[in-house]
Design an enzyme around this catalytic site. Sequence first.
Site, short mmCIF file in Angstrom:
data_model
loop_
_atom_site.label_atom_id
_atom_site.label_comp_id
_atom_site.label_asym_id
_atom_site.label_seq_id
_atom_site.Cartn_x
_atom_site.Cartn_y
_atom_site.Cartn_z
N ASN A 1 0.86 -1.19 0.00
CA ASN A 1 0.00 0.00 0.00
C ASN A 1 0.89 1.23 0.00
O ASN A 1 1.46 1.59 1.02
CB ASN A 1 -0.91 -0.03 1.23
CG ASN A 1 -1.80 1.20 1.31
OD1 ASN A 1 -1.96 1.95 0.34
ND2 ASN A 1 -2.39 1.41 2.48
N LYS B 1 0.00 4.25 -0.29
CA LYS B 1 -0.66 5.41 0.32
C LYS B 1 -0.49 6.65 -0.58
O LYS B 1 -0.47 6.50 -1.80
CB LYS B 1 -0.16 5.63 1.75
CG LYS B 1 -0.27 4.36 2.59
CD LYS B 1 0.00 4.56 4.07
CE LYS B 1 -0.12 3.24 4.80
NZ LYS B 1 0.04 3.38 6.25
N HIS C 1 -9.37 0.89 5.07
CA HIS C 1 -8.08 1.11 5.73
C HIS C 1 -8.27 2.03 6.93
O HIS C 1 -9.11 2.92 6.92
CB HIS C 1 -7.08 1.71 4.74
CG HIS C 1 -5.68 1.71 5.27
ND1 HIS C 1 -5.21 2.68 6.13
CD2 HIS C 1 -4.64 0.85 5.08
CE1 HIS C 1 -3.95 2.41 6.44
NE2 HIS C 1 -3.59 1.31 5.82
N GLU D 1 -5.10 -5.07 10.54
CA GLU D 1 -4.05 -4.10 10.84
C GLU D 1 -4.30 -3.49 12.20
O GLU D 1 -5.22 -2.69 12.36
CB GLU D 1 -3.96 -3.01 9.77
CG GLU D 1 -5.19 -2.79 8.91
CD GLU D 1 -5.21 -1.42 8.26
OE1 GLU D 1 -4.21 -1.08 7.63
OE2 GLU D 1 -6.21 -0.70 8.41
#
Length: 247
Positions: A10, A12, A94, A164
Site C-alpha cells: 500500500n 498510500k 483502511h 491491521e
Amino acid sequence: MSRKFCVGGNWKMNGDQKSIAEIAKTLSSAALDPNTEVVIGCPAIYLMYARNLLPCELGLAGQNAYKVAKGAFTGEISPAMLKDIGADWVILGHSERRAIFGESDALIAEKAEHALAEGLKVIACIGETLEEREAGKTNEVVARQMCAYAQKIKDWKNVVVAYEPVWAIGTGKTATPDQAQEVHAFLRQWLSDNISKEVSASLRIQYGGSVTAANAKELAKKPDIDGFLVGGASLKPEFVDIINARQ
C-alpha cells in the site's frame, strides 16, 4: 486447505513517476516467489502508468472506491473506473480512511459489496486502536467490523481480509508474531461460527502493521497469517524480501 500467500503493497499518498519507475524496475528484476500473490496499491492517478511498468503477474489495486458506479460525487472514483484503467483489486476500510475521513463500518461494507459486484477483488481492512487494545476490546472491535462486511458480502472468494492493528501502523510498534496469530486465529474461528467452515478454511487473512524485512519471516511462519499488507516498506527495495518471506 492451502491458502496462497498474498502480499499487498500500500503506497498510500506517496510516489511520483520517477520513483514508481524505480520500484517497478526493482520488482521486475527481482526473483519473486512464484507461490506468493503480489498486489500493488498505487495512487489512483498513477494506476495506468504503474500497470504499464509493473510485471504483468502482479495485481494492481486502487486504495479506495465509492459505493456507486457513477454520479455527482465530486472527487470520488468508482470500481468501474479502476477496472477500466487496469486495476483488478481495491483496498477498502483502511484505518486511515476510517480515522481521517470518518468512514463508518456500514459505508465500508457498502463499498465492498459494490466493488465485488463490479468485478474487483477486495482487500477488506479491519483493526483496533491502541486505546481499544489496552481496554481489552480487540476481539470485540474486529468482530464488529467483520459483522458489517458479512451483512453485505455473500460470496467471499474474491476477498482478502487485512488485519491491521492501528497502534502498529507507522509507529514502529509491531504486534509480536504471537499477538498477530492470536487475532488471526480468533478471526478464523469467527468466520467458522458466523459465515461457514469453508470460508474460514479458504479466506486469506493478511497482517498489516509495520511489516518489515526483519519481522516478515517470523510472522509468515504463523498458521493463520496468509500474507501481509505492507505500508512504507513497500516503497523500498526490502519489499522484495517481504514478498519472499515464505522462502
